[in-house]
Design a protein around this motif. Structure first.
Motif, short mmCIF file in Angstrom:
data_model
loop_
_atom_site.label_atom_id
_atom_site.label_comp_id
_atom_site.label_asym_id
_atom_site.label_seq_id
_atom_site.Cartn_x
_atom_site.Cartn_y
_atom_site.Cartn_z
N THR A 58 64.14 -5.46 48.40
CA THR A 58 64.91 -5.50 49.64
C THR A 58 64.85 -6.86 50.35
N ARG A 59 64.06 -7.77 49.82
CA ARG A 59 64.03 -9.10 50.43
C ARG A 59 63.43 -10.11 49.46
N ILE A 60 63.64 -11.38 49.74
CA ILE A 60 63.00 -12.46 48.98
C ILE A 60 61.99 -13.11 49.92
N VAL A 73 57.97 -1.10 50.70
CA VAL A 73 56.63 -0.51 50.84
C VAL A 73 55.56 -1.52 50.46
N PRO A 74 54.39 -1.45 51.11
CA PRO A 74 53.28 -2.29 50.67
C PRO A 74 52.62 -1.70 49.43
N SER A 75 51.79 -2.51 48.77
CA SER A 75 51.04 -2.03 47.61
C SER A 75 49.76 -2.84 47.50
N GLY A 76 48.65 -2.19 47.22
CA GLY A 76 47.38 -2.89 47.11
C GLY A 76 47.47 -4.04 46.11
N GLY A 77 47.28 -5.27 46.57
CA GLY A 77 47.34 -6.45 45.70
C GLY A 77 48.73 -6.71 45.14
N GLY A 78 49.75 -6.04 45.68
CA GLY A 78 51.11 -6.23 45.18
C GLY A 78 51.27 -5.77 43.73
N ALA A 79 50.40 -4.85 43.26
CA ALA A 79 50.43 -4.43 41.85
C ALA A 79 51.52 -3.40 41.57
N TYR A 80 51.93 -2.66 42.58
CA TYR A 80 52.97 -1.62 42.45
C TYR A 80 52.78 -0.75 41.21
N PRO A 81 51.69 0.02 41.17
CA PRO A 81 51.47 0.91 40.02
C PRO A 81 52.39 2.13 40.03
N ALA A 152 45.94 5.79 44.22
CA ALA A 152 46.15 7.02 45.01
C ALA A 152 46.71 6.66 46.39
N LEU A 153 46.19 5.58 46.97
CA LEU A 153 46.72 5.14 48.28
C LEU A 153 48.17 4.70 48.15
N ASP A 154 48.46 3.95 47.08
CA ASP A 154 49.81 3.44 46.87
C ASP A 154 50.82 4.57 46.70
N THR A 155 50.44 5.59 45.94
CA THR A 155 51.39 6.69 45.76
C THR A 155 51.54 7.46 47.08
N ARG A 217 62.28 -4.31 58.21
CA ARG A 217 61.46 -5.41 58.75
C ARG A 217 59.99 -5.30 58.35
N ARG A 218 59.58 -4.14 57.89
CA ARG A 218 58.17 -3.97 57.54
C ARG A 218 57.74 -4.91 56.43
N ARG A 219 56.64 -5.59 56.64
CA ARG A 219 56.04 -6.42 55.61
C ARG A 219 54.65 -6.80 56.12
N THR A 220 53.84 -7.37 55.24
CA THR A 220 52.50 -7.77 55.65
C THR A 220 52.58 -9.08 56.44
N ALA A 221 51.80 -9.16 57.52
CA ALA A 221 51.77 -10.37 58.36
C ALA A 221 50.96 -11.45 57.64
N ARG A 222 51.61 -12.12 56.69
CA ARG A 222 50.89 -13.09 55.83
C ARG A 222 50.47 -14.35 56.57
N SER A 223 51.19 -14.67 57.65
CA SER A 223 50.85 -15.90 58.38
C SER A 223 49.71 -15.67 59.36
N GLY A 356 48.85 -5.60 58.84
CA GLY A 356 48.32 -5.88 57.51
C GLY A 356 47.36 -4.76 57.12
N LEU A 357 47.68 -4.06 56.02
CA LEU A 357 46.76 -3.03 55.54
C LEU A 357 45.61 -3.73 54.83
N ARG A 358 44.40 -3.19 54.96
CA ARG A 358 43.24 -3.81 54.31
C ARG A 358 42.33 -2.75 53.71
N CYS A 359 41.99 -2.98 52.45
CA CYS A 359 40.97 -2.14 51.81
C CYS A 359 39.71 -2.95 51.59
N ASP A 360 39.70 -4.22 52.00
CA ASP A 360 38.52 -5.04 51.77
C ASP A 360 37.54 -4.96 52.94
N VAL A 361 37.54 -3.81 53.61
CA VAL A 361 36.57 -3.65 54.70
C VAL A 361 35.20 -3.29 54.13
C1 LIG Z 1 46.51 0.52 49.85
C2 LIG Z 1 46.71 -0.93 50.21
C3 LIG Z 1 45.62 -1.75 50.37
C4 LIG Z 1 45.79 -3.10 50.70
N1 LIG Z 1 44.69 -3.89 50.86
C5 LIG Z 1 44.84 -5.18 51.18
C6 LIG Z 1 43.70 -6.02 51.38
O1 LIG Z 1 42.57 -5.57 51.26
N2 LIG Z 1 43.90 -7.31 51.71
C7 LIG Z 1 45.17 -7.84 51.85
O2 LIG Z 1 45.31 -9.03 52.15
N3 LIG Z 1 46.27 -7.06 51.69
C8 LIG Z 1 46.14 -5.76 51.36
N4 LIG Z 1 47.24 -4.95 51.20
C9 LIG Z 1 48.59 -5.52 51.42
C10 LIG Z 1 49.26 -5.94 50.09
O3 LIG Z 1 48.66 -7.08 49.57
C11 LIG Z 1 50.76 -6.14 50.33
O4 LIG Z 1 51.31 -4.92 50.75
C12 LIG Z 1 51.51 -6.58 49.08
O5 LIG Z 1 51.10 -7.84 48.68
C13 LIG Z 1 53.03 -6.57 49.30
O6 LIG Z 1 53.43 -7.37 50.36
P1 LIG Z 1 54.23 -6.81 51.63
O7 LIG Z 1 53.37 -5.76 52.30
O8 LIG Z 1 54.47 -8.01 52.51
O9 LIG Z 1 55.52 -6.20 51.15
C14 LIG Z 1 47.10 -3.62 50.89
C15 LIG Z 1 48.20 -2.76 50.73
C16 LIG Z 1 48.01 -1.43 50.41
C17 LIG Z 1 49.19 -0.50 50.27
#
Ligand SMILES: Cc1cc2nc3c(=O)[nH]c(=O)nc-3n(C[C@H](O)[C@H](O)[C@H](O)COP(=O)(O)O)c2cc1C
Length: 404
Positions: A58-60, A73-81, A152-155, A217-223, A356-361
């Motif tokens: 949906t975006r570049i 949708v977000p995905s852990g590590g952008g792996a999209y399993p 499991a979180l991604d699904t 508009r949803r996306r991770t706040a990378r900046s 920003g979702l985080r699992c690295d807590v």
């Molecule tokens: C279950 C889950 C865990 C995530 N954990 C982390 C994390 O620990 N650290 C991080 O920087 N981003 C984390 N993310 C965000 C992903 O890296 C991000 O969603 C993905 O790279 C796609 O980018 P977008 O959300 O901008 O579309 C997580 C996302 C999900 C869904």
């Protein structure tokens, strides 16, 4: 302790089925054209919109790592399993996001067969049946066994997104986590060592599907975040939207609860607060702590934790569910948490906040802040705050429909 991660290991490629017929879907960027006030007018059209808003491109995005395709949708590590299949009157299809096309795997209408595998099927036969699977090896090279939890979180995130999109189209969706796995895997022709169904979403035929602005508009706040305060009312709105009941096929013996670690929330003391699910009010549980305390010092989360206005912790209880649901509860609880996390991202986008979702807590450190029953644990955290500057450069490929 954080899971050991190999950042150099890549994710496996998304699935596709060479040799099967490919059905291109109508191009969703058509939404950029002036609104007619009507939704898609054929079942193929609405399926195309539904799948694009669920898991399409949906975006570049531009980042230090180069140009990448962004998903809704977000995905852990952008792996999209996760993979999405649709059981339709025309047959069983697999969605290929990169091509925005369907692979036709069988010409049989399998909706009734899929519905029969559900432990609690809907009262009326569903018109729309989506199957959300996970490729088991998708992220294990990078994340090791922790990859299973991310899957499991991604699904759960994908399930939450399907529920959101279908509910907004008046299709009364319901997500199912309890079904006959083996039979379902056979119907889909899956190798159980490689891919399994994690969730099924049943619904009526959608009336009208159109992308709303927050969805796109949803996306991770990378900046990162501007370290400035946000009003308590905004945080409460995000929490209220997040905590709405999920239409699932089972009840959790102990439900997910939300906690807020506030740092820069005007009108809220710095510290950990529990959201009372009955009243929606925030009840103080530990004073003085900030989101930074959730992350190991020197790790990638520490700066984000320092900058964020607050963190929302999604918590749950593993032990309560095993006696009722057996081992499947692990997947069910994380699926639930993923669906809640999807709502946080969307509610934040609606409120104009970055998330920003985080699992690295540091989970034991986070759990110590909760001062909750010993079995309640942190499943994931979402950092919230205004995104820094103009945010990471990004170009939308779909456009929200103008209000009619
Ligand atoms: C279950 C889950 C865990 C995530 N954990 C982390 C994390 O620990 N650290 C991080 O920087 N981003 C984390 N993310 C965000 C992903 O890296 C991000 O969603 C993905 O790279 C796609 O980018 P977008 O959300 O901008 O579309 C997580 C996302 C999900 C869904």
């Amino acid at each position: 302790m954080l899971p050991v991660i190999d950042p150099a290991a890549s994710s496996t490629a998304p699935k596709h089925h060479p040799g099967v017929p490919v059905l291109p879907l109508p191009s969703p960027p058509a939404f950029g054209s002036p609104s007619t006030g009507h939704g898609p007018d054929s079942s193929m059209e609405w399926l195309g919109v539904l799948l694009a808003l669920l898991n399409g491109v949906t975006r570049i995005d531009w980042s230090g790592a180069g140009v990448s395709a962004g998903r809704p949708v977000p995905s852990g590590g952008g792996a999209y399993p996760g993979e999405v299949y649709a059981a339709t009157p025309a047959g069983l299809c697999h969605y290929v996001p990169s091509a925005h096309a369907l692979e036709l795997l069988s010409r049989t209408d399998l909706r009734a067969d899929v519905t029969r595998t559900l432990e609690r099927p809907p009262l009326t036969p569903p018109e729309s049946v989506l199957l959300i699977t996970s490729r088991l090896g998708a992220n294990l090279a990078r994340y090791g066994p922790f990859g299973h939890r991310l899957q499991a979180l991604d699904t759960g995130v994908l399930t939450g997104q399907a529920l959101t999109v279908l509910a907004s189209a008046g299709a009364e969706p319901r997500a199912h986590a309890r079904f006959a796995d083996g039979e379902l895997g056979r119907l889909l022709g899956l190798d159980p060592r490689a891919e399994r169904v994690h969730a099924i979403v049943t619904a009526r035929a959608p009336r009208d599907i159109a992308p709303g602005t927050p969805l796109l508009r949803r996306r991770t706040a990378r900046s990162g975040f501007e370290p400035v305060p946000v009003p308590l009312a905004t945080v409460l709105t995000v929490l209220a939207e997040t905590a709405r009941p999920l239409p699932l096929d089972h009840v959790a013996p102990v439900d997910c609860e939300l906690y807020v670690i506030a740092h820069r929330v005007t009108g809220l003391e710095t510290g950990c607060h529990r959201r009372d699910p009955r009243t929606g009010r925030l009840v103080p549980v530990a004073a003085g702590v900030t989101p930074r305390a959730l992350f190991p010092p020197g790790g990638p989360g520490e700066l984000a934790g320092f900058e964020a206005a607050c963190a929302v912790l999604v918590t749950g209880d593993y032990e309560s569910g095993y006696p009722l649901h057996g081992d499947r509860w692990y997947r069910m609880l994380n699926l639930r948490a993923g669906a809640v996390a999807q709502r946080i991202g969307l509610a934040a986008a609606r409120a104009g906040l970055g998330a920003g979702l985080r699992c690295d807590v540091d989970t034991p450190a986070a759990d110590a802040l909760l001062r909750a029953a010993p079995d309640r644990t942190t499943l994931l955290a979402a950092l919230l705050g205004p995104e820094r500057g103009n945010g990471t450069p990004s170009c939308p490929l779909l456009h929200p429909r103008a209000p009619s």
